[in-house]
Design a protein around this motif. Sequence first.
Motif, mmCIF file in Angstrom:
data_model
loop_
_atom_site.group_PDB
_atom_site.id
_atom_site.type_symbol
_atom_site.label_atom_id
_atom_site.label_comp_id
_atom_site.label_asym_id
_atom_site.label_seq_id
_atom_site.Cartn_x
_atom_site.Cartn_y
_atom_site.Cartn_z
ATOM 1 N N ALA A 101 -24.686 3.998 8.007
ATOM 2 C CA ALA A 101 -23.892 4.396 6.839
ATOM 3 C C ALA A 101 -24.796 4.703 5.652
ATOM 4 O O ALA A 101 -24.570 5.684 4.927
ATOM 5 C CB ALA A 101 -22.896 3.299 6.488
ATOM 6 N N ASP A 102 -25.832 3.892 5.457
ATOM 7 C CA ASP A 102 -26.758 4.115 4.342
ATOM 8 C C ASP A 102 -27.500 5.449 4.500
ATOM 9 O O ASP A 102 -27.642 6.206 3.536
ATOM 10 C CB ASP A 102 -27.766 2.968 4.234
ATOM 11 N N ILE A 103 -27.965 5.724 5.707
ATOM 12 C CA ILE A 103 -28.698 6.974 5.938
ATOM 13 C C ILE A 103 -27.757 8.175 5.835
ATOM 14 O O ILE A 103 -28.142 9.226 5.313
ATOM 15 C CB ILE A 103 -29.447 6.946 7.289
ATOM 16 N N ILE A 104 -26.532 8.013 6.289
ATOM 17 C CA ILE A 104 -25.548 9.097 6.136
ATOM 18 C C ILE A 104 -25.334 9.389 4.654
ATOM 19 O O ILE A 104 -25.276 10.555 4.250
ATOM 20 C CB ILE A 104 -24.217 8.752 6.843
ATOM 21 N N SER A 105 -25.245 8.358 3.834
ATOM 22 C CA SER A 105 -25.077 8.560 2.384
ATOM 23 C C SER A 105 -26.257 9.340 1.804
ATOM 24 O O SER A 105 -26.077 10.239 0.981
ATOM 25 C CB SER A 105 -24.950 7.222 1.662
ATOM 26 N N ILE A 106 -27.455 8.992 2.231
ATOM 27 C CA ILE A 106 -28.641 9.725 1.790
ATOM 28 C C ILE A 106 -28.548 11.180 2.246
ATOM 29 O O ILE A 106 -28.821 12.106 1.480
ATOM 30 C CB ILE A 106 -29.921 9.063 2.325
ATOM 31 N N GLY A 107 -28.137 11.379 3.492
ATOM 32 C CA GLY A 107 -28.015 12.728 4.032
ATOM 33 C C GLY A 107 -27.002 13.577 3.278
ATOM 34 O O GLY A 107 -27.246 14.760 3.015
#
Length: 114
Positions: A76-82
């Motif tokens: 979820a954190d990496i998706i937010s960054i993406g």
Amino acid sequence: MTFEAYEAVVEDSGHEARGRERRALSLGIDQLERLQGGRFSVEDLVQSLLYVRRLWTIFIEDLAHPENGLPEQLRADIISIGVWVVKESDRLREEKSNDVMQLIEINRLIRDAL
């Protein structure tokens, strides 16, 4: 195939995948750094930003897949960054921003963490 041999193949595959991801991010960073230099054509701008946008779209799709092996919160954190990278790429392309450095830095941080 023994269980130990299977684990070695799976680990090698993960290592190889991270290597491909690092190389893909490095290519995007190289393209963005050329933009930061200030001497580029509109075509260079569009191609560089579309590359980064496509790359992160692929990452987001992979992270959203239920069979992705990363912990749910990390995904979820990496998706937010993406999502931020995609939006910022669009802002740069639409000339609503001119700060390529933030995009370069976040891509470096992710690449170096792989």
